[in-house]
Design a protein around this motif. Structure first.
Motif, PDB file in Angstrom:
ATOM      1  N   ILE A  21     -65.912 -31.903 -49.631  1.00  0.00           N
ATOM      2  CA  ILE A  21     -67.356 -32.035 -49.828  1.00  0.00           C
ATOM      3  C   ILE A  21     -67.683 -33.281 -50.640  1.00  0.00           C
ATOM      4  N   SER A  22     -66.885 -33.539 -51.667  1.00  0.00           N
ATOM      5  CA  SER A  22     -67.161 -34.676 -52.552  1.00  0.00           C
ATOM      6  C   SER A  22     -67.012 -36.022 -51.847  1.00  0.00           C
ATOM      7  N   LYS A  23     -66.317 -36.040 -50.722  1.00  0.00           N
ATOM      8  CA  LYS A  23     -66.111 -37.282 -49.977  1.00  0.00           C
ATOM      9  C   LYS A  23     -67.171 -37.516 -48.903  1.00  0.00           C
ATOM     10  N   LEU A  24     -68.059 -36.559 -48.692  1.00  0.00           N
ATOM     11  CA  LEU A  24     -69.106 -36.709 -47.687  1.00  0.00           C
ATOM     12  C   LEU A  24     -70.096 -37.791 -48.106  1.00  0.00           C
ATOM     13  N   ASP A  25     -70.590 -38.524 -47.123  1.00  0.00           N
ATOM     14  CA  ASP A  25     -71.570 -39.568 -47.412  1.00  0.00           C
ATOM     15  C   ASP A  25     -72.914 -38.978 -47.816  1.00  0.00           C
ATOM     16  N   SER A  26     -73.222 -37.804 -47.283  1.00  0.00           N
ATOM     17  CA  SER A  26     -74.502 -37.154 -47.573  1.00  0.00           C
ATOM     18  C   SER A  26     -74.320 -35.642 -47.523  1.00  0.00           C
ATOM     19  N   LYS A  28     -77.015 -33.778 -46.817  1.00  0.00           N
ATOM     20  CA  LYS A  28     -78.113 -33.298 -45.980  1.00  0.00           C
ATOM     21  C   LYS A  28     -77.542 -32.480 -44.824  1.00  0.00           C
ATOM     22  N   PRO A  29     -78.338 -31.543 -44.287  1.00  0.00           N
ATOM     23  CA  PRO A  29     -77.826 -30.671 -43.218  1.00  0.00           C
ATOM     24  C   PRO A  29     -77.196 -31.455 -42.073  1.00  0.00           C
ATOM     25  N   SER A  30     -75.980 -31.064 -41.732  1.00  0.00           N
ATOM     26  CA  SER A  30     -75.245 -31.671 -40.628  1.00  0.00           C
ATOM     27  C   SER A  30     -74.117 -30.712 -40.264  1.00  0.00           C
ATOM     28  N   LYS A  31     -73.450 -31.005 -39.178  1.00  0.00           N
ATOM     29  CA  LYS A  31     -72.354 -30.138 -38.737  1.00  0.00           C
ATOM     30  C   LYS A  31     -71.256 -30.076 -39.796  1.00  0.00           C
ATOM     31  N   ASP A  32     -70.874 -31.214 -40.354  1.00  0.00           N
ATOM     32  CA  ASP A  32     -69.804 -31.245 -41.357  1.00  0.00           C
ATOM     33  C   ASP A  32     -70.208 -30.515 -42.635  1.00  0.00           C
ATOM     34  N   VAL A  33     -71.422 -30.771 -43.107  1.00  0.00           N
ATOM     35  CA  VAL A  33     -71.901 -30.133 -44.324  1.00  0.00           C
ATOM     36  C   VAL A  33     -71.965 -28.617 -44.141  1.00  0.00           C
ATOM     37  N   SER A  64     -67.445 -26.909 -62.113  1.00  0.00           N
ATOM     38  CA  SER A  64     -68.692 -27.482 -62.605  1.00  0.00           C
ATOM     39  C   SER A  64     -69.288 -28.476 -61.605  1.00  0.00           C
ATOM     40  N   LYS A  65     -68.446 -29.342 -61.068  1.00  0.00           N
ATOM     41  CA  LYS A  65     -68.926 -30.336 -60.100  1.00  0.00           C
ATOM     42  C   LYS A  65     -69.337 -29.680 -58.789  1.00  0.00           C
ATOM     43  N   LEU A  66     -68.613 -28.636 -58.398  1.00  0.00           N
ATOM     44  CA  LEU A  66     -68.908 -27.956 -57.144  1.00  0.00           C
ATOM     45  C   LEU A  66     -70.265 -27.259 -57.205  1.00  0.00           C
ATOM     46  N   ILE A  67     -70.575 -26.649 -58.335  1.00  0.00           N
ATOM     47  CA  ILE A  67     -71.873 -25.997 -58.494  1.00  0.00           C
ATOM     48  C   ILE A  67     -73.001 -27.010 -58.323  1.00  0.00           C
ATOM     49  N   ARG A  68     -72.818 -28.184 -58.882  1.00  0.00           N
ATOM     50  CA  ARG A  68     -73.847 -29.218 -58.750  1.00  0.00           C
ATOM     51  C   ARG A  68     -73.971 -29.706 -57.304  1.00  0.00           C
ATOM     52  N   LEU A  69     -72.857 -29.813 -56.600  1.00  0.00           N
ATOM     53  CA  LEU A  69     -72.900 -30.204 -55.195  1.00  0.00           C
ATOM     54  C   LEU A  69     -73.594 -29.139 -54.349  1.00  0.00           C
TER      55      LEU A  69
END
Length: 325
Positions: A21-26, A28-33, A64-69
């Motif tokens: 998840i942290s490597k995703l460019d965005s 926003k809703p998408s198939k990968d997200v 902690s970082k995952l909750i923010r993501l």
């Protein structure tokens, strides 16, 4: 030994998904997200005895970082569908376009039943309710106002003016809700005496995304809420703590904890209800063990809760989304 092995596998999977998840460019809703968050929720939903406090520092940091993501992704998802609904002449006629609308209906009924069990003002419904962290798609307020609290005035607070603009647009064409829905662009930490005007305050799970932030918000509410007013919060339990912050009993100084519901099905968030105590309170979080004995009520649940008669939810990504706006 088997339990420890399961926890180790769980943590490894969560960390693996976090890195993806942290490597995703965005976000926003998408198939990968969507696929990554669906996988994350599926892993964290099953009952778990994992104790987050005993995990290594690097895992604590990941959490902690995952909750923010998760919070960022939810914000994008809400904004996306708020824009879609806002394109209709009557947005509220099309709420079922939102994939997880049925989940909001069920969750709001659950929270309404818990609230009704403990609200005692001559058996009347709350006159004024505040929702802190309402976002661009305030479905909890909309559902409660439409189906359960039909005479209550709802004051929705969000720090983002654009989110409030989008949310206001959703109810603007409805004669009833546009009259009973008020939107405030403000940091709740800057709101003081107005908090005394509310019979009930809902605090979204992602308002205060780490323990220090959460404590500051709760202490602020304890200082300014009216004695006897109810505070509804959302927490997390088991492996679900990788998705949302935890509200422990010792954080609620200035409040009497009335009931805590830890779901064992696909509902992600725990629901906590507490009452602002009448006496002035000196808030001190120095002793983190002092109030643990009060947490014995954590498994209590009002027997009148209609949720107990309904079926478990089916869509895990929707469940993650539904419990926080």
């Amino acid at each position: 030994m088997e339990s420890l092995q399961k926890e180790t596998i769980l943590v490894e999977k969560v960390c693996e998904i976090y890195h993806k998840i942290s490597k995703l460019d965005s976000l926003k809703p998408s198939k990968d997200v969507d696929s990554l968050f669906i996988e994350l929720v599926r892993i964290c939903i099953p009952p778990s005895s994992i104790n987050i406090a005993t995990l290594p520092a690097n895992v604590q940091e990941v959490r902690s970082k995952l909750i923010r993501l998760c919070g960022e992704a939810e914000g994008h998802l809400e904004a996306h569908f708020s824009t879609i609904l806002g394109s209709f002449p009557n947005p509220l006629h099309h709420l079922n376009e939102f994939p997880y609308y049925s989940n909001y209906l069920k969750l709001s009924r659950l929270e309404f039943d818990i609230l009704t069990e403990h609200y005692s003002a001559s058996r009347q419904a709350p006159k004024r309710l505040a929702f802190v962290g309402s976002g661009p798609m305030p479905l909890t307020s909309i559902v409660l106002a439409t189906y359960h609290l039909k005479d209550t005035i709802f004051h929705n607070y969000d720090i983002d003016s654009m989110a409030n603009s989008m949310a206001s647009h959703l109810v603007s064409s409805d004669p009833d809700l546009s009259r009973r829905m008020v939107f405030h662009t403000a940091n709740i930490m800057d709101v003081t005496d107005e908090l005394k005007e509310y019979d009930v305050i809902f605090l979204a799970a992602l308002v205060g995304m780490d323990i220090d932030e959460k404590v500051k918000v709760i202490d602020h509410l304890a200082k300014y809420m009216a004695p006897g007013a109810l505070l509804m919060l959302r927490s997390a339990h088991g492996a679900r703590v990788f998705l949302y912050p935890v509200v422990d009993a010792q954080l609620l100084q200035g409040f009497d904890v009335l009931s805590v519901f830890h779901p064992t099905d696909d509902v992600v968030n725990s629901v906590v209800i507490s009452r602002k105590i009448a006496e002035p309170v000196s808030i001190d979080h120095g002793d983190t063990h002092h109030h643990h004995h009060e947490w014995r009520i954590e498994s209590t649940m009002p027997l009148s809760c209609k949720y107990c008669e309904s079926q478990a939810f089916n869509n895990p990504f929707g469940l993650m989304k539904m419990v926080d706006e």
